[in-house]
Each structure stands twice: as C-alpha cells, then as structure tokens.
Design a protein around this motif. Sequence first.
Motif: not given
Length: 427
Positions: A245-249, A300-315, A279-281
């Motif tokens: 759903d979130l990749i639908r324009p 959601d479910d923050f703290g389980t992934g390896y790259s979650s911190l990088a998303y805080l600046n990208r989104f 992770v989806l461009e």
Amino acid sequence: MSRSDSAPLQANGSWYSEYLARTTLRSWVGMSFVSATLIIVGGLLLSWLIPYLAGGADRIVPHLYYVPILFAAARFGPGAALIVALVAGVLAGPLTYVDVATATAQETERWLTRTAFFVGIGQLMAWLVIPALRPVTEELRRMRQEFDIRRGLKHNEFFLRYQPIYSIRQRRFVGVEALIRWQHPVHGELTPADFLDVAEDSSLIHDIGELVVAEACRQTEEWKNHAQAQGREPWYTAINLSARDLIRPELAYDVARALKRHHLPPDLLTIELTETVLVLEDAKPALAALKHLGVHLAIDDFGTGYSSLAYLNRFPIDTLKLDRQLVSNLGHDPSAADLARGIALLAGSLGLTTVAEGIETRHQIELSRELGFDRIQGFYFARPLQADEVPSLLLLEAVDPDNPPTPRSSPHTMNPSGQSLRRGPGR
C-alpha cells in the motif's frame, strides 16, 4: 529449420508441457474427496466392463486400470494408490476371464504379474508426484482463501478492534491502535496472521487498506465529536498499512480524501511503518506526501532491526514504537533495559514520541516510567476492544495504573456491533 530456430519451439513446448502437467495436477488435487472417490470407483468399473464385453482379458489388455490408479496416486498419495492397485488387480484377474465365451480363467502367474505392475506403477507415480503435490496443495489453499477473502470483503465481514494507548505523563488514554479482524462465518474471529499473507500476494491488500483508512477516519471523527461534546480533548488513531500500500502513488490521495470526507484533522491519524517499508525506495514519495498532509508517521517494532537508526534522518518520523519482545525482556535482561533507555534518550533528543508495546504487568509500567517512555499499550489495560467500548476508557480524566478501568459499551457509538467494513493490517 536451423537448430537456433528450433530452440524457441523446444522451450515453448517444454513450458507448455509443464503448464499442462501443473494444471492437470491442480485440477485433480483441487477436486473434492467425494468427487475424486467417485471418479476412481467409476474408472475401476469401466476398466473391468470394457475387457469383459470385449470377450476377456486376452482380447483386450486391461491397461485402462492404470487411469484410476494414477489418479488415486496424484489425488490421495501412495496409500490410496496401493489400495486401488490391489482392487484393480482383483478385477483384472479372478473377475475378468481370459475368454468369456468358454469361461476360461487367467493363469495365476499372469494375474499376479499384472497386479505387481499395477502396484509398482501406482507407487512410482505417487512418489514422483509428492514433491509437486505440496506446492500445488498450498497454491490451491491460497487460491481458496483468496476467494474467501474476496467474499468476506463483499459481505462486510472485516472490522476493526482498538487497543487503547496510555500516556504516562498525562495519566490518561490519548489514542488507540486499530487492528484488523475477520469475522469468518465458519472459523470465527480471525487475526491478521490468518489471512494477511494471502491478501498481500494479491490486489486484495489494497481493498483492505482502503477499508482500514476509511473506517479508521470515520470512527475517529465520531469519537472526536463525542469528546468535544463532553468538553474533552479528542484522541488519535494509529493504523498499520501493508508495504504494498505504501508504495502506491495514490495512497496519499486516498488518505486525503478520507480525511476530508470525515472532516478529520490529519494529526489525529497516525500511520505505523515497519522497517520492511522503510527499506523500499519506492515508499519515499508516498511517505513524503503523507507527511505533507499532516498525518503522523511512526516506526513500528523499533529496536529489532539493524539499520533502524539510519531511517530517523531519512524519513519524517514522529513516533518510535518499541518492539513488544524488547519490552517483555525488561526486568529480566539488563541489556534490554540499556537498549530501551538508549532509544528513549535518542527519541527525546530528536523530539520523537516513544510508545512501548506489549505492556502486561505493573512492573513493566514502572520500568517504562523509569526509562522515560512517553506512552504505553498492552493487555495490562485492555485487549483489543470493539468500537463501542472505547469511549468509556478514553473519556476518563485520569487513570490509576494500579486500578485499571474495565471497558464498557457506550450508547453513543454508531457501530455497536463493532463489525465495520474497514480493516487495517494490525496484529
């Protein structure tokens, strides 16, 4: 024709053969038990009748028995193939004379040899088909469930339940998370784990997403009006949407249309994202458009992934929801507390709100307060509720965690059954 010219034809022929075999196997496996059994019995009777009418087993070799045997092997497996092969051996032996006119019976050696072939071919077919049988069976199961989901959407069997979200600082409930449910006419109430994987493999996930957005906005507007009539602050609703759903324009347009239709301020709607989405461009334009509308975004479910911190600046994130597994380890695993404290400090420095999921004990509430979480939710306060049970909690001026209130039905809710058409891929 050259060899290079014949290659495409060979490839097409191979593809067609595979397609034909798979289609045949799918039709056999998908057939009901009663229908398949009737076909096997009819095939055995026909295979006996034809040699008998032709004048005996010597006049026409009873190879037709292989048809019901192979069908039984493909539809029911090696056990059924063995039974049908033995029955076929009896029918093609003692019950089928060599010469009907003279009533001359077959030799025992020929009968046993033919039966051995029946059994061997049936078992070989069964074991050859087994590797393909499992994926075909799973494919048919998913096809049936996809049809069932489509029927359920048409008959308004999908609805939302709501789990309250508690503010530690304000000591009251400030919002809810909408969770999709399916009131199946046979299996009862189903959770997303029972149907979302099938829906996500088809366009049905978009239909479900539209229902979730529309019903969440409709219900939140109703609660907003009720809260304002009581002189209280309105609460927000958080929904989960699929990555597809979130990749639908057009997603932002659908959300904007639902907000406008229900006169709902965008800050009362929160869309929760998983790391899979981030992770989806292709999701970046939709998220930027949603943020431009004023809708809040949560990881959601923050703290389980390896790259979650990088998303805080990208989104453009507003909220971090700590994974329930991390919360469940609080008080048991010192590293879990250190990680949770670090996340709370990081969120505070970035101006983000933190929500701890899966709160089930009073001790976890105390730890959440000590670690600096802003909000919490979980079974300690309430399991997912019907829409008419929510106002009794959210209208409370203050909630004592030592004595959590019991939800009760409200006469002000327009949907007392809780069975709305909208659903949100929640848990």
